[in-house]
Design a protein around this motif. Sequence first.
Motif, PDB file in Angstrom:
ATOM      1  N   LYS A 117      -1.686   0.894  -1.044  1.00 42.61           N
ATOM      2  CA  LYS A 117      -0.450   0.116  -0.906  1.00 42.61           C
ATOM      3  C   LYS A 117       0.316   0.197  -2.222  1.00 42.61           C
ATOM      4  O   LYS A 117      -0.182  -0.174  -3.276  1.00 42.61           O
ATOM      5  N   ARG A 118       1.571   0.685  -2.097  1.00 40.70           N
ATOM      6  CA  ARG A 118       2.416   0.823  -3.288  1.00 40.70           C
ATOM      7  C   ARG A 118       3.781   0.245  -2.972  1.00 40.70           C
ATOM      8  O   ARG A 118       4.205   0.260  -1.828  1.00 40.70           O
ATOM      9  N   LEU A 119       4.432  -0.270  -3.999  1.00 40.41           N
ATOM     10  CA  LEU A 119       5.778  -0.784  -3.765  1.00 40.41           C
ATOM     11  C   LEU A 119       6.818   0.295  -4.130  1.00 40.41           C
ATOM     12  O   LEU A 119       7.969   0.199  -3.747  1.00 40.41           O
ATOM     13  N   HIS A 120       6.331   1.262  -4.876  1.00 39.91           N
ATOM     14  CA  HIS A 120       7.302   2.271  -5.354  1.00 39.91           C
ATOM     15  C   HIS A 120       6.891   3.645  -4.867  1.00 39.91           C
ATOM     16  O   HIS A 120       5.828   4.137  -5.234  1.00 39.91           O
ATOM     17  N   SER A 121       7.804   4.227  -4.064  1.00 39.41           N
ATOM     18  CA  SER A 121       7.471   5.553  -3.534  1.00 39.41           C
ATOM     19  C   SER A 121       7.970   6.663  -4.466  1.00 39.41           C
ATOM     20  O   SER A 121       7.595   7.818  -4.329  1.00 39.41           O
ATOM     21  N   THR A 175      -0.978 -10.497 -19.003  1.00 41.37           N
ATOM     22  CA  THR A 175       0.434 -10.844 -18.793  1.00 41.37           C
ATOM     23  C   THR A 175       1.321  -9.722 -19.372  1.00 41.37           C
ATOM     24  O   THR A 175       1.088  -9.260 -20.499  1.00 41.37           O
ATOM     25  N   ASP A 176       2.312  -9.321 -18.556  1.00 41.24           N
ATOM     26  CA  ASP A 176       3.245  -8.318 -19.102  1.00 41.24           C
ATOM     27  C   ASP A 176       4.668  -8.820 -18.958  1.00 41.24           C
ATOM     28  O   ASP A 176       4.918  -9.866 -18.360  1.00 41.24           O
ATOM     29  N   ASN A 177       5.606  -8.090 -19.501  1.00 41.82           N
ATOM     30  CA  ASN A 177       7.022  -8.463 -19.408  1.00 41.82           C
ATOM     31  C   ASN A 177       7.780  -7.410 -18.585  1.00 41.82           C
ATOM     32  O   ASN A 177       8.906  -7.072 -18.860  1.00 41.82           O
ATOM     33  N   SER A 202       4.191   7.034 -11.147  1.00 38.51           N
ATOM     34  CA  SER A 202       3.123   7.804 -10.506  1.00 38.51           C
ATOM     35  C   SER A 202       2.033   6.853 -10.056  1.00 38.51           C
ATOM     36  O   SER A 202       1.873   5.765 -10.609  1.00 38.51           O
ATOM     37  N   GLY A 203       1.294   7.303  -9.075  1.00 34.50           N
ATOM     38  CA  GLY A 203       0.166   6.432  -8.668  1.00 34.50           C
ATOM     39  C   GLY A 203      -0.234   6.695  -7.244  1.00 34.50           C
ATOM     40  O   GLY A 203       0.486   7.362  -6.485  1.00 34.50           O
ATOM     41  N   THR A 204      -1.403   6.124  -6.879  1.00 36.38           N
ATOM     42  CA  THR A 204      -1.932   6.344  -5.533  1.00 36.38           C
ATOM     43  C   THR A 204      -1.973   5.072  -4.706  1.00 36.38           C
ATOM     44  O   THR A 204      -2.345   5.069  -3.531  1.00 36.38           O
ATOM     45  N   GLY A 205      -1.730   3.972  -5.337  1.00 36.74           N
ATOM     46  CA  GLY A 205      -1.833   2.676  -4.591  1.00 36.74           C
ATOM     47  C   GLY A 205      -3.273   2.222  -4.454  1.00 36.74           C
ATOM     48  O   GLY A 205      -3.563   1.305  -3.683  1.00 36.74           O
ATOM     49  N   MET A 206      -4.177   2.844  -5.263  1.00 34.68           N
ATOM     50  CA  MET A 206      -5.595   2.448  -5.152  1.00 34.68           C
ATOM     51  C   MET A 206      -6.040   1.566  -6.333  1.00 34.68           C
ATOM     52  O   MET A 206      -7.102   0.940  -6.308  1.00 34.68           O
ATOM     53  N   GLY A 207      -5.215   1.508  -7.424  1.00 32.63           N
ATOM     54  CA  GLY A 207      -5.648   0.827  -8.649  1.00 32.63           C
ATOM     55  C   GLY A 207      -6.062  -0.632  -8.424  1.00 32.63           C
ATOM     56  O   GLY A 207      -7.153  -1.065  -8.828  1.00 32.63           O
ATOM     57  N   LEU A 208      -5.169  -1.378  -7.790  1.00 32.39           N
ATOM     58  CA  LEU A 208      -5.476  -2.817  -7.603  1.00 32.39           C
ATOM     59  C   LEU A 208      -6.616  -3.021  -6.605  1.00 32.39           C
ATOM     60  O   LEU A 208      -7.420  -3.946  -6.744  1.00 32.39           O
ATOM     61  N   ALA A 209      -6.661  -2.098  -5.581  1.00 30.80           N
ATOM     62  CA  ALA A 209      -7.733  -2.213  -4.591  1.00 30.80           C
ATOM     63  C   ALA A 209      -9.093  -2.045  -5.257  1.00 30.80           C
ATOM     64  O   ALA A 209     -10.052  -2.782  -4.953  1.00 30.80           O
ATOM     65  N   GLY A 245      -2.814  -0.416 -17.568  1.00 29.02           N
ATOM     66  CA  GLY A 245      -2.047   0.792 -17.244  1.00 29.02           C
ATOM     67  C   GLY A 245      -0.800   0.458 -16.435  1.00 29.02           C
ATOM     68  O   GLY A 245       0.317   0.904 -16.745  1.00 29.02           O
ATOM     69  N   ASN A 246      -1.020  -0.424 -15.398  1.00 29.50           N
ATOM     70  CA  ASN A 246       0.115  -0.854 -14.581  1.00 29.50           C
ATOM     71  C   ASN A 246       1.147  -1.604 -15.409  1.00 29.50           C
ATOM     72  O   ASN A 246       2.356  -1.441 -15.230  1.00 29.50           O
ATOM     73  N   ALA A 247       0.653  -2.458 -16.334  1.00 25.53           N
ATOM     74  CA  ALA A 247       1.567  -3.266 -17.154  1.00 25.53           C
ATOM     75  C   ALA A 247       2.484  -2.358 -17.988  1.00 25.53           C
ATOM     76  O   ALA A 247       3.654  -2.668 -18.185  1.00 25.53           O
ATOM     77  N   LEU A 248       1.931  -1.243 -18.433  1.00 29.09           N
ATOM     78  CA  LEU A 248       2.742  -0.314 -19.216  1.00 29.09           C
ATOM     79  C   LEU A 248       3.648   0.482 -18.283  1.00 29.09           C
ATOM     80  O   LEU A 248       4.796   0.780 -18.605  1.00 29.09           O
ATOM     81  N   LYS A 249       3.043   0.827 -17.099  1.00 29.55           N
ATOM     82  CA  LYS A 249       3.765   1.696 -16.179  1.00 29.55           C
ATOM     83  C   LYS A 249       4.980   0.975 -15.579  1.00 29.55           C
ATOM     84  O   LYS A 249       6.073   1.549 -15.530  1.00 29.55           O
ATOM     85  N   TYR A 250       4.783  -0.240 -15.157  1.00 27.96           N
ATOM     86  CA  TYR A 250       5.882  -0.933 -14.479  1.00 27.96           C
ATOM     87  C   TYR A 250       6.638  -1.814 -15.467  1.00 27.96           C
ATOM     88  O   TYR A 250       6.867  -2.991 -15.296  1.00 27.96           O
ATOM     89  N   ARG A 251       7.047  -1.131 -16.550  1.00 21.72           N
ATOM     90  CA  ARG A 251       7.794  -1.833 -17.594  1.00 21.72           C
ATOM     91  C   ARG A 251       9.273  -1.805 -17.259  1.00 21.72           C
ATOM     92  O   ARG A 251       9.733  -1.003 -16.447  1.00 21.72           O
TER      93      ARG A 251
END
Length: 909
Positions: free
Chosen positions: A843-847, A824-826, A853-860, A794-800
Amino acid sequence: MGERDPSSYRSDPAEPRPEQRPRRVLCVDDNDANRYVRMQILGAAGLDVLGCATGRDALALAAKEQPSLLVLDIRLPDLNGFEVCSRLKSDPKTKHIPVLHVSATGEFDSDLPEALAHDSDGYLREPIEPATLVATVRALIHTAEDRDRWRRSEARYRRFLEQAYEGVWVVDGTGRTEYVNARMAEMLKCPQADQLIGRSAFDFVPTGDSNLLKAQFASRLAGDARERYEVRLRCFDGSVLWASVSGSNVFDHEGAAVGRMALFTDITDRKRDEEVLRESQQRLELALEAAELGTFELDLVSRTVTASQRTCAMFGFDRAPATPEDWIARIHPEDRERVASELQTSIAGPARFDTANRVLRQNGSMVWVVARAVPVMDTTGRAVRLVGVAQDVTSQRQDEQVRERERGLLRAIIDNIPVMLCLYDPRLNTFELNQECQRVLGWSTQEANAGDFLAKVYPDPSYKRGAIEYMQSLAPGWRDMNATAKNGERVASEWANIRLADDRMIGIGIDTRERMAARDELLRAVQLHEQQFRMFDGVASTTPDFVYLFDRQGRFLYANRRLLEVWGMELRDVIGKTCRELGYEQWHHDMHMREIAQVIETKTPIKGEVPFKAPLTGIFGVYEYIFSPVLGPDGEVETIAGTTRDVTDRKRVEESLRSANEQLTRVNHDLEQFAYSASHDLQEPLRNVSAYSQLLHRRYAGTLGDDGEMFLGYIVDGAQRMGQLLSDLLAYTRAGSEDDAPVALTDCEAVLERVVAGLDQTVQHTRAVITHSRLPSLCIHPGHMQQVFQNLIGNALKYRKEGEAPRVHVRAEAQNGAWQFSITDNGIGIAPEYHERIFGMFKRLHSDTEKYSGTGMGLAICQRIIERYGGRVWVESDVAAGSTFRFTFPIARTSDATTGPLSTASGSR
Ligand code: ADP
């Protein structure tokens, strides 16, 4: 007899023989008438009559005329008749003349005793009848003549006895000496024969012979035995006299034996000769006996053999057989002919016979005999006898054979021993080299004795001098020498000297060249070994652990410095000792011995942990140790290497960690519970807020004015966002719970496909391409796996990247005991300084929630799930460089024990 000096009996040749003189009577009387009458009467009786009137005339006439008798008147004018008689008798020339005193009628009766006192021979008183006068005169003359004859005869005998060569000894019936002649006295070493008179003859008999001789004396006396016998006498000076005795009895006038008389011949010399002969005979016999020599004699005339007992025994005869042929027959057949011919040669010579041969006895035994003989010749020089000795030399012969064998053995040793031997005289003139010496030095014995050998072997003069000094000395021990071989090669060698009984010397040398090389080699090996040991010890001592080696019996072979410091010992004190000997308690020692035995048996290391008090310091500690087998070339355990680590501190830390962990787990659990109930329970009122704000919006839309619309929109968004947050939080707490542990294998590929299908809208919208390699089936809860894929893809698609279609590739490979997945994403990538942080909660890098969109919980959530399975997750990325998220699952925890790890074959789809 015997009481007078023997010399007094000696006959004087000048003395006239009485028998030849005329019987003349001298009548002495001062009364002429009386004288005349007597002269007439006597003249008429045929006597030659002289007369004189005085005493002095009478003496003179008597001396001159030597009358046969004096008729002497007593009353004379000058000297009286007695006086004349006395003087006459005291003169040797006249003493033998008998005197007849005559006295006047009846007057002088007292004259008779006086006349007798003056040695007169007769007395007549007037009146004297003419016949009486004549008869008295004749009787007195005859008596005197008889006496004179007897005296002469006795003197002759005495002279004979005294001059006799034999000793004469006369004894009475008790053995008392009555007479001995001078020879007897001389034989008895007695200075004076007189000293022997009266002494018992038995005084001169040695005590041992005394009784026998006394008995013999008595019986001879009784039987008048005329015997010859031999006696031993003890002389005056103590020496012994051997005498041959010829004795007979002495009788009195009635024929009774009153003593014995014996002739003694001195046979001491003969006896001594006999004794000497007997002794030398005895000595010869003893010598023959001692030399174990037998004697034999071959009579060539009678052709007979006489032999001693020993010779007979040598040839196996009981007693000597008569003929030479019998003897020859006993000689060993192989020697017989030779001996017979030697015998012939000796006889024909005549020459000495000397042979050695074997004798074969009747009983089959064999001896070696050496016989030597000399021929005895007759007057013509022809051999008539052979006299000789024989000796059994079997044992010498055997000894000789043994010695011969020993000599041979010695020679073989000398020639084959790999030691140089050089026999030389102390003046260094001759040398004898054994084969090894000749081989090493290259000189033959012959060469060594031609010219100055030592100058060749030791060309340097001063070295040669030293060598000579050493060779002539008997300095003990070995000495290094450098000899020069014939080919010029230098021969390093070691030499020792010994002196032989015959004063020669032997140099014993060992070629040390090879040994020196080997020694150098050994030295190098030892140095290398020592160096290796130092290296090993250095390495082993850099570690804080204890490093040591045991032999198979549990004795220390090595201990590193750390351990020696603890023990306070040097390595040399430790080597060879067991734990017990180094002060460890018995149980501790026994335990290690058991473990060592186990290592030896199983050839596998063994680990252990032991709490104990160090023997020296007494400090208590916990020690972890490993005993490992060190195999020898034969594949067996040669030594046991040990390392021990002091884990006291670690144990302490572990203990505190464990309790902290427990505490943490408890707190974590409480927090989880709290988070779970908070997120769960908060959803309910939130759902109300959300539902009622939506209801408000639907019902009162258009009436709230723009601001109202906008505020309400915030409320709805906020509620939704909060809902999202709560649901993520709930997901997070669930990810750590133990409830949904996997029971079966999950096919990761199927899960991935479901996730991709769920993202279909976004995929289409972004024209994303998602590929994967072959993925394994793992013992992971499918929901968990799905969650991880969902969040990461999801993140790989989101942070394209803007304007670029996302390309995502999923792969899995087994490495280092774990399955490692990578996605691996590009996309836009992540700056390295955020790589850690992004895994934190919220923790998110993008406010900009509009764009991302996101909560900063995915990777945790991903991290929590992965760590729960013992794996880890990280990212490799940089800004605008795309991202690769990697995570691992330990194979041990996620593989099905029944199927084992899955294939790692990979492929793309
Ligand atoms: P959310 O995506 O909800 O913000 P995550 O925990 O999933 O929260 O991600 C945390 C942050 O990590 C994100 O806000 C984003 O900045 C960054 N991130 C995650 N995945 C990627 C990615 N594939 N590419 C770039 N940045 C990413």
